[in-house]
Design an enzyme around this catalytic site. Structure first.
Site, PDB file in Angstrom:
ATOM      1  N   LYS A 112       1.148  -1.032  -0.011  1.00 53.80           N
ATOM      2  CA  LYS A 112      -0.509  -0.058  -0.313  1.00 53.80           C
ATOM      3  C   LYS A 112       0.434   1.220  -0.409  1.00 53.80           C
ATOM      4  O   LYS A 112       0.326   2.878  -0.452  1.00 53.80           O
ATOM      5  CB  LYS A 112      -1.279   0.049   1.124  1.00 53.80           C
ATOM      6  CG  LYS A 112      -2.281  -1.019   1.558  1.00 53.80           C
ATOM      7  CD  LYS A 112      -2.877  -0.176   1.694  1.00 53.80           C
ATOM      8  CE  LYS A 112      -4.704  -1.637   1.381  1.00 53.80           C
ATOM      9  NZ  LYS A 112      -4.942  -1.254   2.354  1.00 53.80           N
ATOM     10  N   LYS A 195      -5.632  -8.817  -6.379  1.00 55.17           N
ATOM     11  CA  LYS A 195      -6.785  -9.083  -6.084  1.00 55.17           C
ATOM     12  C   LYS A 195      -7.970  -8.367  -6.681  1.00 55.17           C
ATOM     13  O   LYS A 195      -7.595  -7.365  -6.330  1.00 55.17           O
ATOM     14  CB  LYS A 195      -6.539 -10.058  -4.908  1.00 55.17           C
ATOM     15  CG  LYS A 195      -6.436  -8.158  -4.013  1.00 55.17           C
ATOM     16  CD  LYS A 195      -6.515  -8.975  -2.228  1.00 55.17           C
ATOM     17  CE  LYS A 195      -6.523  -7.770  -1.679  1.00 55.17           C
ATOM     18  NZ  LYS A 195      -8.358  -7.103  -1.130  1.00 55.17           N
ATOM     19  N   LYS A 198     -11.263  -3.083  -3.136  1.00 55.14           N
ATOM     20  CA  LYS A 198     -11.533  -1.620  -2.844  1.00 55.14           C
ATOM     21  C   LYS A 198     -10.760  -0.412  -2.800  1.00 55.14           C
ATOM     22  O   LYS A 198     -11.129   0.698  -4.063  1.00 55.14           O
ATOM     23  CB  LYS A 198     -11.608  -1.593  -1.421  1.00 55.14           C
ATOM     24  CG  LYS A 198     -13.157  -1.944  -0.794  1.00 55.14           C
ATOM     25  CD  LYS A 198     -14.171  -1.393  -0.180  1.00 55.14           C
ATOM     26  CE  LYS A 198     -13.450  -3.108   1.548  1.00 55.14           C
ATOM     27  NZ  LYS A 198     -12.752  -2.637   1.858  1.00 55.14           N
TER      28      LYS A 198
HETATM   29  P1  ATP Z   1      -8.174  -1.922   0.730  1.00 54.71           P
HETATM   30  O1  ATP Z   1      -7.879  -2.354  -0.718  1.00 54.71           O
HETATM   31  O2  ATP Z   1      -8.885  -1.189   0.735  1.00 54.71           O
HETATM   32  O3  ATP Z   1      -7.564  -3.051   1.590  1.00 54.71           O
HETATM   33  P2  ATP Z   1      -9.718  -4.549   0.429  1.00 54.71           P
HETATM   34  O4  ATP Z   1     -10.710  -4.947  -1.100  1.00 54.71           O
HETATM   35  O5  ATP Z   1      -8.887  -5.039   0.017  1.00 54.71           O
HETATM   36  O6  ATP Z   1      -9.696  -3.160   0.065  1.00 54.71           O
HETATM   37  P3  ATP Z   1     -10.391  -5.491   3.047  1.00 54.71           P
HETATM   38  O7  ATP Z   1     -11.500  -4.826   3.431  1.00 54.71           O
HETATM   39  O8  ATP Z   1      -8.945  -5.237   3.099  1.00 54.71           O
HETATM   40  O9  ATP Z   1     -10.765  -5.538   1.573  1.00 54.71           O
HETATM   41  O10 ATP Z   1     -10.629  -7.146   3.488  1.00 54.71           O
HETATM   42  C1  ATP Z   1     -12.331  -7.109   3.892  1.00 54.71           C
HETATM   43  C2  ATP Z   1     -12.188  -8.415   3.646  1.00 54.71           C
HETATM   44  O11 ATP Z   1     -12.614  -9.691   2.220  1.00 54.71           O
HETATM   45  C3  ATP Z   1     -11.120  -9.908   4.140  1.00 54.71           C
HETATM   46  O12 ATP Z   1     -10.999 -10.970   5.140  1.00 54.71           O
HETATM   47  C4  ATP Z   1     -10.201  -9.916   2.379  1.00 54.71           C
HETATM   48  O13 ATP Z   1      -9.454 -11.399   3.143  1.00 54.71           O
HETATM   49  C5  ATP Z   1     -11.326 -10.338   2.404  1.00 54.71           C
HETATM   50  N1  ATP Z   1     -11.437  -9.456   0.468  1.00 54.71           N
HETATM   51  C6  ATP Z   1     -11.067  -8.801   0.335  1.00 54.71           C
HETATM   52  N2  ATP Z   1     -10.515  -8.760  -1.031  1.00 54.71           N
HETATM   53  C7  ATP Z   1     -10.538 -10.058  -1.702  1.00 54.71           C
HETATM   54  C8  ATP Z   1     -10.614 -10.547  -2.640  1.00 54.71           C
HETATM   55  N3  ATP Z   1     -10.329 -10.349  -4.062  1.00 54.71           N
HETATM   56  N4  ATP Z   1     -10.923 -12.097  -3.200  1.00 54.71           N
HETATM   57  C9  ATP Z   1     -11.161 -12.763  -1.632  1.00 54.71           C
HETATM   58  N5  ATP Z   1     -11.372 -11.879  -0.285  1.00 54.71           N
HETATM   59  C10 ATP Z   1     -10.897 -10.428   0.188  1.00 54.71           C
HETATM   60 MG    MG Z   2      -7.228  -4.962   1.849  1.00 52.88          MG
END
Ligand code: ATP
Ligand code: MG
Length: 332
Positions: A112, A195, A198
């Site tokens: 990040k 992956k 968000k």
């Molecule tokens: P950010 O980019 O802000 O980190 P994020 O999309 O990675 O957001 P998080 O809030 O970090 O989402 O993660 C929330 C939950 O969703 C965690 O349990 C994480 O493992 C799961 N998660 C996030 N992205 C994925 C993905 N692409 N596939 C499966 N699980 C995911």
């Molecule tokens: Mg994340």
């Protein structure tokens, strides 16, 4: 019943399909067998800059999506992190037990901060995994259901629990990461080796729970596939098609080999239509219920206030033990 705890950042206007399949669906299953705590980590969200008005709105949207996705308020405790001050209080104590080098090895900070470099990243982003350890350890859970990307952070929480217990006496349960095997990781539709995220995915790479069904279908139909036309499950050589197969398997419950047989010899377009239909069918009820809940923000806020009260009953006990052990005066 054994306890579990998990949360998702309110860092976007909606949760995405990865959050839904990798996390929320598992949580809903977990609440039948576990005493579950689900929270919205708004304190984690501000480790990168957030607009204040947007943050509060996104916190409510995330809460509504938890409920719409099936979190049952009778069974589980749902709360917002910043409304339970024990998270910040325990995080400070754990910060003082974490090595600088140990924190530096956390790969999420590297990922990040790489965009702007360490100089423009906040200390909060650096110490994020320690706050996450506090989030977990306060509730003494046996398990932490998370996606694969959070494995390293749960490992740190385990290390800190063990370290504290050795230094000050048995205080924390040492939790395990519960990683779901299938559908554990959903990839960006435009960039299927990264992956779905968000913060990192472009709009076209994402499927959000709140997206209009037409947009969902359009994005899936324009997903990046691979040069040849063979439908095969092969992460290394065919990441785009593999991601689509995994999404379809996760939303439909059909095993991957069955899907591969079904689409053998067909064009990618057939697979995409099937994925789009299945995803729209799975997400539509969640979207509709979320929008209903958001029509009454006062009701939602009172649900969250009640959840924070329930969470504090557990968190304040752990914090009082910690304060006693480390030699602080009792928390007031
Ligand atoms: P950010 O980019 O802000 O980190 P994020 O999309 O990675 O957001 P998080 O809030 O970090 O989402 O993660 C929330 C939950 O969703 C965690 O349990 C994480 O493992 C799961 N998660 C996030 N992205 C994925 C993905 N692409 N596939 C499966 N699980 C995911
Ligand atoms: Mg994340």
């Amino acid at each position: 019943r054994p306890r579990v705890l998990s949360g998702m950042q309110p860092s976007a206007d909606s949760l995405h399909l990865g959050n839904y399949l990798g996390a929320l669906v598992n949580w809903v299953k977990a609440q039948d067998n576990f005493e579950a705590f689900f929270f919205i980590p708004d304190m984690h969200a501000i480790t990168v800059p957030q607009d204040p008005v947007e943050l509060r709105k996104r916190t409510r949207v995330t809460a509504a999506q938890y409920i719409a996705g099936g979190i049952n308020l009778e069974k589980s405790t749902l709360f917002v992190q910043s409304q339970v001050p024990e998270h910040a209080q325990l995080a400070w104590v754990l910060n003082c037990l974490t090595g600088f080098g140990e924190a530096s090895r956390m790969t999420q900070f590297k990922d990040k901060s790489s965009k702007g470099g360490a100089d423009v990243s906040s200390v909060g982003l650096f110490t994020y995994p320690v706050l996450m350890a506090a989030d977990i350890l306060l509730y003494q859970p046996q398990g932490v259901p998370v996606g694969d990307d959070q494995r390293q952070h749960v490992e740190l929480a385990r290390d800190l629990a063990n370290r504290f217990n050795h230094r000050f006496g048995e205080t924390f349960v040492v939790p395990e990461a519960f990683i779901q095997k299938e559908g554990a990781r959903i990839y960006d539709l435009q960039n299927p080796t990264s992956k779905m995220s968000k913060s990192a995915s472009s709009p076209n790479g994402l499927i959000n729970i709140l997206d209009d069904p037409k947009i969902v279908a359009k994005r899936i139909k324009s997903a990046v596939t691979d040069a040849d036309t063979v439908v095969a499950h092969d992460r290394a050589n065919k990441p785009g098609v593999t991601n689509l197969l995994e999404i379809l398997s996760a939303v439909s419950g059909t095993p991957i080999p069955t899907l591969v047989n079904e689409f053998e010899g067909k064009m990618y377009g057939h697979l995409k239509v099937a994925v789009a239909d299945a995803v729209v069918e799975a997400l539509t009820p969640v979207r509709t219920r979320t929008l209903e809940l958001l029509e009454d923000p006062a009701e939602l806020d009172s649900i969250l206030a009640a959840g924070a009260q329930k969470a504090r009953e557990v968190a304040s006990k752990t914090l009082a033990d910690v304060y006693e052990r480390v030699g602080f005066m009792a928390p007031l």
